[in-house]
Design an enzyme around this catalytic site. Structure first.
Site, PDB file in Angstrom:
ATOM      1  N   CYS A   2      63.383  10.272  94.304  1.00  0.00           N
ATOM      2  CA  CYS A   2      62.329  10.710  95.225  1.00  0.00           C
ATOM      3  C   CYS A   2      62.123  12.223  95.201  1.00  0.00           C
ATOM      4  O   CYS A   2      63.088  12.986  95.112  1.00  0.00           O
ATOM      5  CB  CYS A   2      62.671  10.315  96.650  1.00  0.00           C
ATOM      6  SG  CYS A   2      62.849   8.547  96.854  1.00  0.00           S
ATOM      7  N   ARG A  27      61.257  13.519  87.743  1.00  0.00           N
ATOM      8  CA  ARG A  27      62.477  12.997  88.367  1.00  0.00           C
ATOM      9  C   ARG A  27      62.558  11.471  88.267  1.00  0.00           C
ATOM     10  O   ARG A  27      63.615  10.900  88.472  1.00  0.00           O
ATOM     11  CB  ARG A  27      62.512  13.397  89.844  1.00  0.00           C
ATOM     12  CG  ARG A  27      62.532  14.886  90.056  1.00  0.00           C
ATOM     13  CD  ARG A  27      62.143  15.238  91.461  1.00  0.00           C
ATOM     14  NE  ARG A  27      63.164  14.937  92.432  1.00  0.00           N
ATOM     15  CZ  ARG A  27      64.082  15.789  92.872  1.00  0.00           C
ATOM     16  NH1 ARG A  27      64.114  17.014  92.406  1.00  0.00           N
ATOM     17  NH2 ARG A  27      64.962  15.431  93.773  1.00  0.00           N
ATOM     18  N   TRP A  74      61.284   6.695  94.435  1.00  0.00           N
ATOM     19  CA  TRP A  74      62.126   5.884  93.547  1.00  0.00           C
ATOM     20  C   TRP A  74      62.810   4.893  94.480  1.00  0.00           C
ATOM     21  O   TRP A  74      63.664   5.273  95.297  1.00  0.00           O
ATOM     22  CB  TRP A  74      63.131   6.771  92.823  1.00  0.00           C
ATOM     23  CG  TRP A  74      63.934   6.052  91.789  1.00  0.00           C
ATOM     24  CD1 TRP A  74      63.573   5.788  90.499  1.00  0.00           C
ATOM     25  CD2 TRP A  74      65.248   5.510  91.951  1.00  0.00           C
ATOM     26  NE1 TRP A  74      64.575   5.118  89.860  1.00  0.00           N
ATOM     27  CE2 TRP A  74      65.622   4.932  90.720  1.00  0.00           C
ATOM     28  CE3 TRP A  74      66.154   5.451  93.009  1.00  0.00           C
ATOM     29  CZ2 TRP A  74      66.845   4.306  90.515  1.00  0.00           C
ATOM     30  CZ3 TRP A  74      67.376   4.829  92.812  1.00  0.00           C
ATOM     31  CH2 TRP A  74      67.712   4.267  91.574  1.00  0.00           C
ATOM     32  N   ASN A  98      63.937  11.680 101.012  1.00  0.00           N
ATOM     33  CA  ASN A  98      64.679  11.448  99.769  1.00  0.00           C
ATOM     34  C   ASN A  98      66.126  11.156 100.163  1.00  0.00           C
ATOM     35  O   ASN A  98      66.707  11.904 100.944  1.00  0.00           O
ATOM     36  CB  ASN A  98      64.612  12.720  98.897  1.00  0.00           C
ATOM     37  CG  ASN A  98      65.538  12.653  97.697  1.00  0.00           C
ATOM     38  OD1 ASN A  98      65.908  11.564  97.248  1.00  0.00           O
ATOM     39  ND2 ASN A  98      65.919  13.803  97.170  1.00  0.00           N
ATOM     40  N   GLY A  99      66.683  10.068  99.652  1.00  0.00           N
ATOM     41  CA  GLY A  99      68.073   9.746  99.996  1.00  0.00           C
ATOM     42  C   GLY A  99      68.152   8.386 100.683  1.00  0.00           C
ATOM     43  O   GLY A  99      67.215   7.593 100.607  1.00  0.00           O
ATOM     44  N   GLU A 481      76.464   7.311  73.416  1.00  0.00           N
ATOM     45  CA  GLU A 481      75.192   7.964  73.720  1.00  0.00           C
ATOM     46  C   GLU A 481      74.033   7.268  72.986  1.00  0.00           C
ATOM     47  O   GLU A 481      72.955   7.075  73.546  1.00  0.00           O
ATOM     48  CB  GLU A 481      75.277   9.456  73.349  1.00  0.00           C
ATOM     49  CG  GLU A 481      73.981  10.241  73.419  1.00  0.00           C
ATOM     50  CD  GLU A 481      73.345  10.326  74.794  1.00  0.00           C
ATOM     51  OE1 GLU A 481      73.935   9.840  75.770  1.00  0.00           O
ATOM     52  OE2 GLU A 481      72.225  10.854  74.882  1.00  0.00           O
ATOM     53  N   LYS A 485      70.893   5.628  74.908  1.00  0.00           N
ATOM     54  CA  LYS A 485      69.499   6.011  74.630  1.00  0.00           C
ATOM     55  C   LYS A 485      68.665   4.769  74.358  1.00  0.00           C
ATOM     56  O   LYS A 485      67.573   4.620  74.873  1.00  0.00           O
ATOM     57  CB  LYS A 485      69.382   6.943  73.415  1.00  0.00           C
ATOM     58  CG  LYS A 485      69.769   8.376  73.529  1.00  0.00           C
ATOM     59  CD  LYS A 485      68.912   9.215  74.415  1.00  0.00           C
ATOM     60  CE  LYS A 485      69.312   9.096  75.834  1.00  0.00           C
ATOM     61  NZ  LYS A 485      70.185  10.078  76.424  1.00  0.00           N
ATOM     62  N   GLU A 488      68.131   2.632  77.507  1.00  0.00           N
ATOM     63  CA  GLU A 488      67.297   3.321  78.497  1.00  0.00           C
ATOM     64  C   GLU A 488      65.808   3.159  78.206  1.00  0.00           C
ATOM     65  O   GLU A 488      65.027   2.914  79.116  1.00  0.00           O
ATOM     66  CB  GLU A 488      67.583   4.829  78.476  1.00  0.00           C
ATOM     67  CG  GLU A 488      68.768   5.271  79.282  1.00  0.00           C
ATOM     68  CD  GLU A 488      68.956   6.787  79.227  1.00  0.00           C
ATOM     69  OE1 GLU A 488      69.071   7.383  80.288  1.00  0.00           O
ATOM     70  OE2 GLU A 488      68.977   7.369  78.118  1.00  0.00           O
ATOM     71  N   HIS A 504      88.908  -6.144  69.247  1.00  0.00           N
ATOM     72  CA  HIS A 504      89.534  -6.649  70.467  1.00  0.00           C
ATOM     73  C   HIS A 504      88.516  -7.347  71.364  1.00  0.00           C
ATOM     74  O   HIS A 504      88.673  -7.365  72.584  1.00  0.00           O
ATOM     75  CB  HIS A 504      90.227  -5.507  71.217  1.00  0.00           C
ATOM     76  CG  HIS A 504      91.331  -4.884  70.412  1.00  0.00           C
ATOM     77  ND1 HIS A 504      92.500  -5.544  70.144  1.00  0.00           N
ATOM     78  CD2 HIS A 504      91.409  -3.694  69.772  1.00  0.00           C
ATOM     79  CE1 HIS A 504      93.278  -4.771  69.394  1.00  0.00           C
ATOM     80  NE2 HIS A 504      92.626  -3.649  69.144  1.00  0.00           N
ATOM     81  N   LYS A 605      65.364  10.827  86.747  1.00  0.00           N
ATOM     82  CA  LYS A 605      65.907  11.966  86.002  1.00  0.00           C
ATOM     83  C   LYS A 605      66.961  12.695  86.832  1.00  0.00           C
ATOM     84  O   LYS A 605      67.992  13.099  86.318  1.00  0.00           O
ATOM     85  CB  LYS A 605      64.753  12.915  85.657  1.00  0.00           C
ATOM     86  CG  LYS A 605      65.159  14.104  84.830  1.00  0.00           C
ATOM     87  CD  LYS A 605      64.954  13.824  83.374  1.00  0.00           C
ATOM     88  CE  LYS A 605      65.495  14.912  82.490  1.00  0.00           C
ATOM     89  NZ  LYS A 605      66.215  14.375  81.335  1.00  0.00           N
TER      90      LYS A 605
HETATM   91  C1  G6P Z   1      70.295  10.277  85.076  1.00  0.00           C
HETATM   92  C2  G6P Z   1      69.468  10.676  83.878  1.00  0.00           C
HETATM   93  C3  G6P Z   1      70.374  10.887  82.672  1.00  0.00           C
HETATM   94  C4  G6P Z   1      71.439  11.922  83.000  1.00  0.00           C
HETATM   95  C5  G6P Z   1      72.220  11.554  84.259  1.00  0.00           C
HETATM   96  C6  G6P Z   1      73.048  12.729  84.752  1.00  0.00           C
HETATM   97  O1  G6P Z   1      70.838   9.023  84.883  1.00  0.00           O
HETATM   98  O2  G6P Z   1      68.501   9.691  83.596  1.00  0.00           O
HETATM   99  O3  G6P Z   1      69.597  11.334  81.588  1.00  0.00           O
HETATM  100  O4  G6P Z   1      72.313  12.034  81.926  1.00  0.00           O
HETATM  101  O5  G6P Z   1      71.331  11.233  85.327  1.00  0.00           O
HETATM  102  O6  G6P Z   1      72.169  13.735  85.163  1.00  0.00           O
HETATM  103  P1  G6P Z   1      72.476  15.270  85.191  1.00  0.00           P
HETATM  104  O7  G6P Z   1      71.198  15.892  85.670  1.00  0.00           O
HETATM  105  O8  G6P Z   1      73.601  15.452  86.182  1.00  0.00           O
HETATM  106  O9  G6P Z   1      72.850  15.695  83.835  1.00  0.00           O
END
Ligand code: G6P
Length: 610
Positions: A2, A27, A74, A98-99, A481, A485, A488, A504, A605
C-alpha cells in the site's frame, strides 16, 4: 505494498494525487482510489486494478477540491475489489491506510454494537467508524483521530481528511513509514519521499508512534507520549524526474541492461581508481575487525545476496557468519554475541521484517550496518553505518540490478576485511579486485551475446509446469535466485537446490517434462561434483540447460539439451555473471507467456507488512 499520499493544495488536487500514486505504483498494488473535499463534503473515486482504471473514472466524473488523500492498495484483509479499495469513509472522515490493524475484529464487533454499518471486508474501515464515533461524541478532529488511533494495534500508517476541514490532514506512523513534505503554501504526506519528489524536496520523516497535524501554515508532530516533537526537515536527494522505460518494453529488461553501468557506479564508490584498493567505510571495517560474528539478515532476493556473502566472508575474510531470513530471525530470540555486527540488506530499506530484525539486533547490543538502495529509507535512518548500492530506482517488482549491486558491495566489504586482516587471503583478494574492475565491460559483452540465445530457449520451455535450478557453493544461491525470478514473473513453479542435495528427494521429480538448469563453471573448484550430479539426472531423462564456461561446454556438451556459454571469470565472481542468464531466462519465459512482467500478480516491491 500500500502507498499513501495526502495533499493540502492550492489548486485542484485530484491530478496531483494521481501523479503521486503513479510514483507509488512500483510498490505493487491491486486497486487504487482518492478522496477530496468539495465544498466541505467528502467525495471518493476508487477502481479495481491499475491506475489507468482510476484515471478513466476520474475523466468521466472528476473530483473537485484542493484537499485530498490517495492510496494504492495491496490487499491484506478483503479481496482486491473496488468496494474494498481505499479511501474508506463516512460522511465525516476519509482514511487511507498502509499496514494491518491486528485488533480490527474486536473493534468491528464493538462498533457494530454502536450501530455502525460496515460496507467492506477491510480492517481499515474500523478507523473511519472509530473516528466518526469519537467525533459524534463531541471531540474535535484531532482529538477524535488520536483517541481512535490509540485503540489500534498492529503496524500501520494512516492519513485522514475531515468533512468541513479544508485545512487539515492528520497522519500517523506506527510501524510503517510516513513522510511529511513542505511546499510553498502547500503541504503533503506520503509513504516515501520518492512519491513527493516532483512536489517538494523538503521532507521530514516521522518516527514510530508519531501523530502529525498538518495545516497549510505548518505542522505539529506529537510523539508516542503525546508531547510535541520536532522532526528535522531535510532536503531530499530524490529526483523528481519520472523514471521511464526508455527504449525497453519493460522496466525489468531495462534494469537487467543497466547492470553493467550501475555495477560500475557501485564499484567506483568502493574501489579507489588510482590505487586499485578497496575502500569501504573505515567505521564499518573497524567494527567488523573486532566482531566475533557477523549476522546477515534480509528478505527475498536480498537474502540470497546474503547467502552468497556468507561464502565470501567465510572463505576470503575468515569471518564467522550467520545468515537468516528476517521473518524467521526476528521471532526466535537469537542470542547475540557481545561486540557483534549485524548487517541488513534491503533494496527498499522499508521491508518491515528486516526493519524489526534490525531493531532486535540494536536492542541486543549489535553494531547495526545496512546495505540499502533507497536513500533516506527507514532502515538507513536506523542504522549505525550505511553502505549504498548505486542501482538507482528499481521499478520492476522482480529485483535485478539491486541484487547484483548488493553482491558487489558485499564482496568489496569481504575483500576489504580480508585485506585488513592480512594473511593468506590478501593475494587472492587482489586478484579478485582486478577482475572486478573488468566486470562492467564483461557484463555488457555477455548481455549482447547471450540474450538472443536465451530468447530461443525461453520459447522451448515456456510451457513447462515445473523447473529445477541447481548449483554448488557460490552458485547455489544463484540457483535459488533463478528459481525465484522465474516463479515471480512467469508463475511457473520452480525450485532452486544445492546440486548435492538433489538426490535426497527432488530427483524423484525428474523426467523429460521438467527442465533442469545447471549452473557450473568449469573453473569452479566444485565443477566435477556438479558435473556428476548433472549426469545422474541426465541418466534419468532430465532435459538440461547448462550454463557454463568454454571448458565446461567442451566437457559436458554431450549431456545438455541447451548450453549458454559464459565468459571466463575468477571463480569468486561467478555469482555476478551467472545471475544474468537466469534473470534473462525468467524475463523471456514471462514475455513469451504474456504475463505482467513489471507488476506480477500478488507481489509487492516494498513489503511493509509482516
Ligand atoms: C519483495 C520484493 C523482492 C525483494 C524483497 C525484499 O518481496 O518483491 O524483490 O527482494 O521484497 O525487499 P527489500 O526491499 O528489503 O530488498
Amino acid at each position: 505494498m500500500c502507498g499513501i499520499i495526502g495533499i493540502l493544495g492550492e489548486k485542484s488536487v485530484a491530478p496531483l494525487l494521481v501523479e503521486g500514486l503513479k510514483r507509488l505504483e512500483y510498490r505493487g498494488y491491486d486497486s487504487a482510489g482518492i478522496a477530496t473535499l468539495a465544498n466541505g463534503h467528502i467525495q471518493r473515486c476508487r477502481a479495481e486494478g491499475k491506475l489507468i482504471n482510476l484515471e478513466k473514472k476520474l475523466r468521466s466524473a472528476p473530483l473537485e477540491g484542493t484537499t485530498g488523500i490517495g492510496h494504492t492498495r495491496w490487499a491484506t484483509h478483503g479481496r482486491p475489489t473496488e468496494n474494498n479499495a481505499h479511501p474508506h469513509a463516512t460522511d465525516r472522515v476519509a482514511v487511507v491506510h498502509n499496514g494491518i490493524i491486528e485488533n480490527y475484529a474486536s473493534l468491528k464487533e464493538e462498533l457494530e454494537g454502536l450501530q455502525c454499518r460496515f460496507e467492506t471486508e477491510t480492517d481499515t474501515e474500523v478507523i473511519a467508524h472509530l473516528v466518526t464515533h469519537c467525533l459524534r461524541q463531541g471531540m474535535g478532529p484531532q482529538e477524535a483521530a488520536h483517541a481512535a488511533l490509540n485503540r489500534l494495534e498492529g503496524a500501520f500508517s494512516v492519513a485522514l481528511v475531515f468533512a468541513g476541514e479544508h485545512d487539515l490532514l492528520i497522519g500517523a506512523r506506527q510501524g510503517t513509514p510516513l513522510a511529511v513534505g513542505y511546499g510553498d503554501g502547500e503541504m503533503y504526506v506520503a509513504s516515501d519521499s520518492y512519491a513527493l519528489a516532483p512536489l517538494t524536496s523538503r521532507i521530514s520523516f516521522l518516527e514510530d508512534g508519531d501523530r502529525v497535524t498538518v495545516r497549510r501554515a505548518g505542522v505539529t508532530v506529537y510523539g508516542r507520549d503525546g508531547s510535541e516533537q520536532k522532526r528535522p526537515v531535510r532536503i531530499t536527494a530524490q529526483s523528481g524526474a519520472t523514471t521511464g522505460k526508455g527504449e525497453y518494453r519493460h522496466f525489468m529488461l531495462k534494469e537487467i541492461h543497466e547492470q553493467p553501468a550501475v555495477i560500475g557506479d557501485t564499484l567506483n564508490s568502493l574501489i579507489n581508481p588510482a590505487t586499485g584498493a578497496v575502500s569501504v567505510s573505515p567505521e564499518a571495517l573497524a567494527a567488523l575487525e573486532k566482531a566475533p560474528r557477523l549476522t546477515l539478515v534480509a528478505c527475498g532476493t536480498a537474502f540470497y545476496a546474503c547467502m552468497v556473502a556468507k561464502y565470501w566472508f567465510e572463505t576470503l575474510a575468515r569471518m564467522p557468519c550467520e545468515i537468516d531470513i528476517a521473518s524467521e530471525f526476528r521471532y526466535r530470540e537469537a542470542p547475540m554475541p557481545a561486540g557483534g555486527v549485524a548487517l541488513f540488506v534491503s533494496q527498499s530499506g522499508e521491508t518491515l521484517d528486516t526493519l524489526e530484525a534490525l531493531r532486535y539486533c540494536k536492542k541486543n547490543g549489535q553494531k547495526v550496518m545496512s546495505i540499502v538502495n533507497t536513500i533516506e529509507s527507514t532502515i538507513e535512518r536506523e542504522s549505525d553505518i550505511v553502505l549504498h548500492t548505486l542501482a538507482g530506482p528499481e521499478i520492476g517488482v522482480a529485483s535485478t540490478k539491486a541484487f547484483t549491486t548488493q553482491l558487489v558491495t558485499l564482496l568489496c566489504l569481504a575483500l576489504a576485511l580480508a585485506a585488513r586482516r592480512g594473511g593468506a587471503a590478501e593475494r587472492p583478494g587482489q586478484n579478485i579486485v582486478d577482475s572486478l574492475r573488468h566486470l562492467p565491460a564483461q557484463l555488457s559483452g555477455l548481455l549482447k551475446e547471450i540474450e538472443p540465445q536465451i530468447q530461443d530457449i525461453a520459447r522451448d520451455i515456456f510451457e513447462s509446469v515445473h523447473m529445477l535450478y541447481i548449483g554448488r557453493g557460490l552458485l547455489y544461491p544463484v540457483a535459488l535466485e533463478g528459481a525465484l525470478k522465474l516463479k515471480e514473473i512467469s508463475y511457473i513453479h520452480a525450485e532452486g537446490y544445492a546440486a548435492g542435495e538433489l538426490k535426497h528427494g527432488p530427483i524423484a521429480l525428474i523426467d523429460e517434462h521438467m527442465p533442469l538448469v545447471v549452473l557450473a563453471p568449469e573453473n569452479d573448484p566444485l565443477f566435477e561434483k556438479t558435473a556428476s550430479n548433472l549426469q545422474e539426472n541426465v541418466a534419468r531423462g532430465a532435459r538440461v540447460l547448462l550454463i557454463t564456461d568454454k571448458k565446461g561446454e567442451a566437457r559436458l556438451k554431450g549431456f545438455a539439451r541447451w548450453i549458454v556459454r559464459m565468459n571466463d571469470v575468477h571463480p569468486a565472481l561467478a555469482p555476478l555473471i551467472y545471475t544474468i542468464p537466469v534473470q534473462l531466462l525468467a524475463y523471456y519465459v514471462a514475455v513469451t507467456k504474456g504475463t505482467d512482467v513489471d507488476q506480477p500478480r500478488n507481489l509487492a516491491k516494498a513489503v511493509t507488512v509482516e
